[in-house]
Design a protein around this motif. Structure first.
Motif, PDB file in Angstrom:
ATOM      1  N   ASP A   1       2.912  10.366  -5.480  1.00  0.00           N
ATOM      2  CA  ASP A   1       4.049  10.310  -6.401  1.00  0.00           C
ATOM      3  C   ASP A   1       4.019   9.047  -7.245  1.00  0.00           C
ATOM      4  OD1 ASP A   1       6.048  12.624  -6.088  1.00  0.00           O
ATOM      5  OD2 ASP A   1       5.486  12.175  -4.042  1.00  0.00           O
ATOM      6  N   MET A   2       3.596   7.933  -6.668  1.00  0.00           N
ATOM      7  CA  MET A   2       3.471   6.711  -7.460  1.00  0.00           C
ATOM      8  C   MET A   2       2.403   6.880  -8.544  1.00  0.00           C
ATOM      9  SD  MET A   2       5.779   4.577  -6.470  1.00  0.00           S
ATOM     10  CE  MET A   2       5.220   3.030  -7.180  1.00  0.00           C
ATOM     11  N   GLU A   3       1.334   7.580  -8.207  1.00  0.00           N
ATOM     12  CA  GLU A   3       0.278   7.831  -9.188  1.00  0.00           C
ATOM     13  C   GLU A   3       0.793   8.703 -10.329  1.00  0.00           C
ATOM     14  OE1 GLU A   3      -3.985  10.184  -9.221  1.00  0.00           O
ATOM     15  OE2 GLU A   3      -3.468   8.995  -7.449  1.00  0.00           O
ATOM     16  N   LEU A   4       1.542   9.748  -9.987  1.00  0.00           N
ATOM     17  CA  LEU A   4       2.116  10.599 -11.027  1.00  0.00           C
ATOM     18  C   LEU A   4       3.112   9.815 -11.872  1.00  0.00           C
ATOM     19  CD1 LEU A   4       2.391  13.308 -12.381  1.00  0.00           C
ATOM     20  CD2 LEU A   4       3.960  14.015 -10.564  1.00  0.00           C
ATOM     21  N   GLY A   5       3.908   8.967 -11.236  1.00  0.00           N
ATOM     22  CA  GLY A   5       4.833   8.122 -11.981  1.00  0.00           C
ATOM     23  C   GLY A   5       4.119   7.205 -12.950  1.00  0.00           C
ATOM     24  N   ASN A   6       2.935   6.725 -12.578  1.00  0.00           N
ATOM     25  CA  ASN A   6       2.155   5.889 -13.486  1.00  0.00           C
ATOM     26  C   ASN A   6       1.715   6.671 -14.714  1.00  0.00           C
ATOM     27  OD1 ASN A   6       2.116   3.311 -12.298  1.00  0.00           O
ATOM     28  ND2 ASN A   6       0.612   3.956 -10.785  1.00  0.00           N
ATOM     29  N   PHE A   7       1.311   7.935 -14.527  1.00  0.00           N
ATOM     30  CA  PHE A   7       0.962   8.770 -15.670  1.00  0.00           C
ATOM     31  C   PHE A   7       2.161   8.925 -16.601  1.00  0.00           C
ATOM     32  CE2 PHE A   7      -2.829  10.429 -13.390  1.00  0.00           C
ATOM     33  CZ  PHE A   7      -3.731  10.424 -14.446  1.00  0.00           C
ATOM     34  N   LEU A   8       3.329   9.183 -16.041  1.00  0.00           N
ATOM     35  CA  LEU A   8       4.521   9.385 -16.862  1.00  0.00           C
ATOM     36  C   LEU A   8       4.909   8.109 -17.608  1.00  0.00           C
ATOM     37  CD1 LEU A   8       6.685  11.548 -14.425  1.00  0.00           C
ATOM     38  CD2 LEU A   8       5.301  12.334 -16.360  1.00  0.00           C
ATOM     39  N   SER A   9       4.694   6.965 -16.995  1.00  0.00           N
ATOM     40  CA  SER A   9       5.001   5.699 -17.670  1.00  0.00           C
ATOM     41  C   SER A   9       4.040   5.469 -18.841  1.00  0.00           C
ATOM     42  CB  SER A   9       4.937   4.534 -16.681  1.00  0.00           C
ATOM     43  OG  SER A   9       3.614   4.319 -16.218  1.00  0.00           O
ATOM     44  N   TYR A  10       2.792   5.864 -18.669  1.00  0.00           N
ATOM     45  CA  TYR A  10       1.779   5.710 -19.711  1.00  0.00           C
ATOM     46  C   TYR A  10       2.147   6.521 -20.946  1.00  0.00           C
ATOM     47  CZ  TYR A  10      -2.988   6.118 -21.714  1.00  0.00           C
ATOM     48  OH  TYR A  10      -4.092   6.108 -22.528  1.00  0.00           O
TER      49      TYR A  10
ATOM     50  N   PHE B   1      -6.619   4.344  -3.081  1.00  0.00           N
ATOM     51  CA  PHE B   1      -7.503   3.662  -4.033  1.00  0.00           C
ATOM     52  C   PHE B   1      -8.360   2.652  -3.292  1.00  0.00           C
ATOM     53  CE2 PHE B   1      -8.321  -0.073  -6.691  1.00  0.00           C
ATOM     54  CZ  PHE B   1      -8.923   0.484  -7.800  1.00  0.00           C
ATOM     55  N   ILE B   2      -9.666   2.677  -3.555  1.00  0.00           N
ATOM     56  CA  ILE B   2     -10.598   1.691  -3.016  1.00  0.00           C
ATOM     57  C   ILE B   2     -11.281   1.018  -4.199  1.00  0.00           C
ATOM     58  CG2 ILE B   2     -12.650   1.308  -1.615  1.00  0.00           C
ATOM     59  CD1 ILE B   2     -11.867   3.796  -0.006  1.00  0.00           C
ATOM     60  N   PRO B   3     -11.107  -0.284  -4.365  1.00  0.00           N
ATOM     61  CA  PRO B   3     -11.676  -0.971  -5.531  1.00  0.00           C
ATOM     62  C   PRO B   3     -13.164  -0.704  -5.709  1.00  0.00           C
ATOM     63  CG  PRO B   3     -10.177  -2.425  -4.374  1.00  0.00           C
ATOM     64  CD  PRO B   3     -10.330  -1.204  -3.514  1.00  0.00           C
ATOM     65  N   GLY B   4     -13.535  -0.359  -6.918  1.00  0.00           N
ATOM     66  CA  GLY B   4     -14.934  -0.140  -7.259  1.00  0.00           C
ATOM     67  C   GLY B   4     -15.467   1.237  -6.946  1.00  0.00           C
TER      68      GLY B   4
ATOM     69  N   ILE C   1      -6.529   1.980 -13.270  1.00  0.00           N
ATOM     70  CA  ILE C   1      -7.413   1.214 -12.383  1.00  0.00           C
ATOM     71  C   ILE C   1      -7.063  -0.271 -12.409  1.00  0.00           C
ATOM     72  CG2 ILE C   1      -9.792   0.400 -12.103  1.00  0.00           C
ATOM     73  CD1 ILE C   1     -10.696   3.239 -12.913  1.00  0.00           C
ATOM     74  N   VAL C   2      -6.767  -0.806 -13.589  1.00  0.00           N
ATOM     75  CA  VAL C   2      -6.414  -2.223 -13.671  1.00  0.00           C
ATOM     76  C   VAL C   2      -5.198  -2.525 -12.795  1.00  0.00           C
ATOM     77  CG1 VAL C   2      -5.526  -4.033 -15.197  1.00  0.00           C
ATOM     78  CG2 VAL C   2      -7.453  -2.612 -15.924  1.00  0.00           C
ATOM     79  N   ILE C   3      -4.160  -1.691 -12.874  1.00  0.00           N
ATOM     80  CA  ILE C   3      -2.964  -1.911 -12.061  1.00  0.00           C
ATOM     81  C   ILE C   3      -3.279  -1.750 -10.581  1.00  0.00           C
ATOM     82  CG2 ILE C   3      -0.634  -1.084 -11.555  1.00  0.00           C
ATOM     83  CD1 ILE C   3      -0.913  -2.624 -14.187  1.00  0.00           C
ATOM     84  N   TYR C   4      -4.058  -0.748 -10.229  1.00  0.00           N
ATOM     85  CA  TYR C   4      -4.410  -0.546  -8.818  1.00  0.00           C
ATOM     86  C   TYR C   4      -5.290  -1.670  -8.294  1.00  0.00           C
ATOM     87  CZ  TYR C   4      -2.238   4.010  -8.220  1.00  0.00           C
ATOM     88  OH  TYR C   4      -1.316   5.025  -8.080  1.00  0.00           O
ATOM     89  N   GLU C   5      -6.178  -2.193  -9.121  1.00  0.00           N
ATOM     90  CA  GLU C   5      -6.975  -3.360  -8.717  1.00  0.00           C
ATOM     91  C   GLU C   5      -6.059  -4.530  -8.378  1.00  0.00           C
ATOM     92  OE1 GLU C   5     -10.131  -4.447  -8.322  1.00  0.00           O
ATOM     93  OE2 GLU C   5     -11.256  -2.621  -8.779  1.00  0.00           O
ATOM     94  N   LEU C   6      -5.041  -4.750  -9.208  1.00  0.00           N
ATOM     95  CA  LEU C   6      -4.113  -5.854  -8.980  1.00  0.00           C
ATOM     96  C   LEU C   6      -3.311  -5.646  -7.700  1.00  0.00           C
ATOM     97  CD1 LEU C   6      -2.911  -6.327 -12.654  1.00  0.00           C
ATOM     98  CD2 LEU C   6      -4.233  -7.973 -11.323  1.00  0.00           C
ATOM     99  N   ILE C   7      -2.877  -4.412  -7.455  1.00  0.00           N
ATOM    100  CA  ILE C   7      -2.093  -4.129  -6.252  1.00  0.00           C
ATOM    101  C   ILE C   7      -2.966  -4.250  -5.010  1.00  0.00           C
ATOM    102  CG2 ILE C   7      -0.834  -2.315  -5.011  1.00  0.00           C
ATOM    103  CD1 ILE C   7       0.093  -1.294  -7.788  1.00  0.00           C
ATOM    104  N   ALA C   8      -4.176  -3.686  -5.067  1.00  0.00           N
ATOM    105  CA  ALA C   8      -5.046  -3.658  -3.891  1.00  0.00           C
ATOM    106  C   ALA C   8      -5.538  -5.054  -3.508  1.00  0.00           C
ATOM    107  CB  ALA C   8      -6.235  -2.740  -4.152  1.00  0.00           C
ATOM    108  N   ASN C   9      -5.803  -5.896  -4.503  1.00  0.00           N
ATOM    109  CA  ASN C   9      -6.439  -7.182  -4.238  1.00  0.00           C
ATOM    110  C   ASN C   9      -5.496  -8.376  -4.335  1.00  0.00           C
ATOM    111  OD1 ASN C   9      -9.342  -6.299  -4.023  1.00  0.00           O
ATOM    112  ND2 ASN C   9      -8.851  -5.493  -6.043  1.00  0.00           N
ATOM    113  N   GLY C  10      -4.364  -8.202  -5.035  1.00  0.00           N
ATOM    114  CA  GLY C  10      -3.449  -9.316  -5.211  1.00  0.00           C
ATOM    115  C   GLY C  10      -3.678 -10.030  -6.525  1.00  0.00           C
ATOM    116  N   LEU C  11      -2.616 -10.567  -7.086  1.00  0.00           N
ATOM    117  CA  LEU C  11      -2.696 -11.219  -8.392  1.00  0.00           C
ATOM    118  C   LEU C  11      -3.551 -12.473  -8.368  1.00  0.00           C
ATOM    119  CD1 LEU C  11       1.079 -10.906  -9.413  1.00  0.00           C
ATOM    120  CD2 LEU C  11      -0.819  -9.484 -10.207  1.00  0.00           C
ATOM    121  N   ASP C  12      -3.634 -13.148  -7.222  1.00  0.00           N
ATOM    122  CA  ASP C  12      -4.348 -14.420  -7.150  1.00  0.00           C
ATOM    123  C   ASP C  12      -5.773 -14.287  -6.618  1.00  0.00           C
ATOM    124  OD1 ASP C  12      -2.170 -15.934  -8.133  1.00  0.00           O
ATOM    125  OD2 ASP C  12      -1.229 -15.881  -6.159  1.00  0.00           O
TER     126      ASP C  12
END
Length: 265
Positions: free
Chosen positions: A9-18, A233-236, A50-61
């Motif tokens: 559902d979060m993934e579908l919500g991301n599509f709708l936001s786009y 999601f798994i980075p890469g 992918i950019v947003i999921y990379e940030l969530i999966a790995n952290g902003l820092d």
């Protein structure tokens, strides 16, 4: 919430936001002039996610997170727009998925999850030099609603962008439903002003009922089976036709990056 329990559902919500950005003529004209969405709609859509999921999966820092933030700042450096425009685009990524999930997922996000999502996007906005950021989800939702009330209108650019990206969603849903994609999108948005601006058909009672029934069946099934043990999601890794063999971070991003001349137009 994003990687496990409420991932679909979060993934579908991301599509709708786009898609929502296409309903604002000023944003739609900028996106159309850049040309990426029309020329490469599938790549642009998946790269954004992918950019947003990379940030969530790995952290902003994290190192990967820092590279993604650098990419976002680089490609947006000369994008024309007001501070309110940039804030709105950021807040769609927070508000739209949370609202969709709260209304349609098998369970609602918890207060802690919503607070964490809000903090995440506020901190991302700070790293992108976006000002006047909200501190609560309620504030973020109010800002989004006011902006849309003042700015959502039909435009040729918005409809052209929507037409180019509908096939991205069609690739993610069962084949039997694909002819109804535009009608189902209208039911998902549940907002006549928004669907008019996007050039979608008006929502129908039957399409809304069909969507609600499908989601109710899906949610019943989800509640009666174990929660996923592997992240969404798994980075890469691969996960789309755009990157069938996986991707490197340097694969992400648009081919056309706006220049100082674009900003001054």
């Amino acid at each position: 919430m994003v990687m496990f329990d409420l991932a679909k559902d979060m993934e579908l919500g991301n599509f709708l936001s786009y898609y929502r950005n296409f309903a604002v003529p000023r944003l739609a004209n900028t996106l159309a002039r850049n040309g990426e969405i029309v020329a490469r709609p599938m790549k642009r859509s998946y790269d954004t996610a992918i950019v947003i999921y990379e940030l969530i999966a790995n952290g902003l820092d994290s190192p990967r997170g820092q590279e993604m933030i650098a990419l976002l700042n680089r490609v947006h450096r000369y994008v024309p727009g007001t501070p309110d425009d940039f804030r709105y685009v950021l807040l769609t990524l927070l508000v739209v998925p949370i609202r969709w999930t709260s209304s349609h997922a098998w369970r609602q996000p918890t207060e802690t999850e919503v607070a964490a999502a809000t903090r995440f996007f506020v901190e991302l906005g700070q790293r992108m030099h976006i000002g006047d950021l909200p501190q609560t989800f309620t504030e973020a939702a109010d800002i989004l609603d006011r902006y849309e009330s003042d700015n959502v209108e039909p435009s040729p650019a918005g409809r052209r962008l929507m037409d180019s990206t509908v096939r991205v969603l069609q690739a993610t849903i069962p084949g039997l439903v694909r002819p109804l994609t535009r009608t189902l999108l209208s039911a998902m948005f549940d907002d006549d002003g928004l669907t008019d601006a996007l050039g979608l058909p008006r929502r129908h009672g039957w399409s809304r009922a069909m969507l609600d029934m499908a989601l109710a069946i899906r949610n019943w099934l989800v509640r009666h089976k174990p929660l996923p043990k592997e992240p969404r999601f798994i980075p890469g890794s691969s996960g789309s036709a755009v990157y069938p063999n996986g991707y490197e971070l340097h694969d992400l991003g648009p081919a056309n990056v706006m220049s100082p001349m674009d900003r001054d137009r």
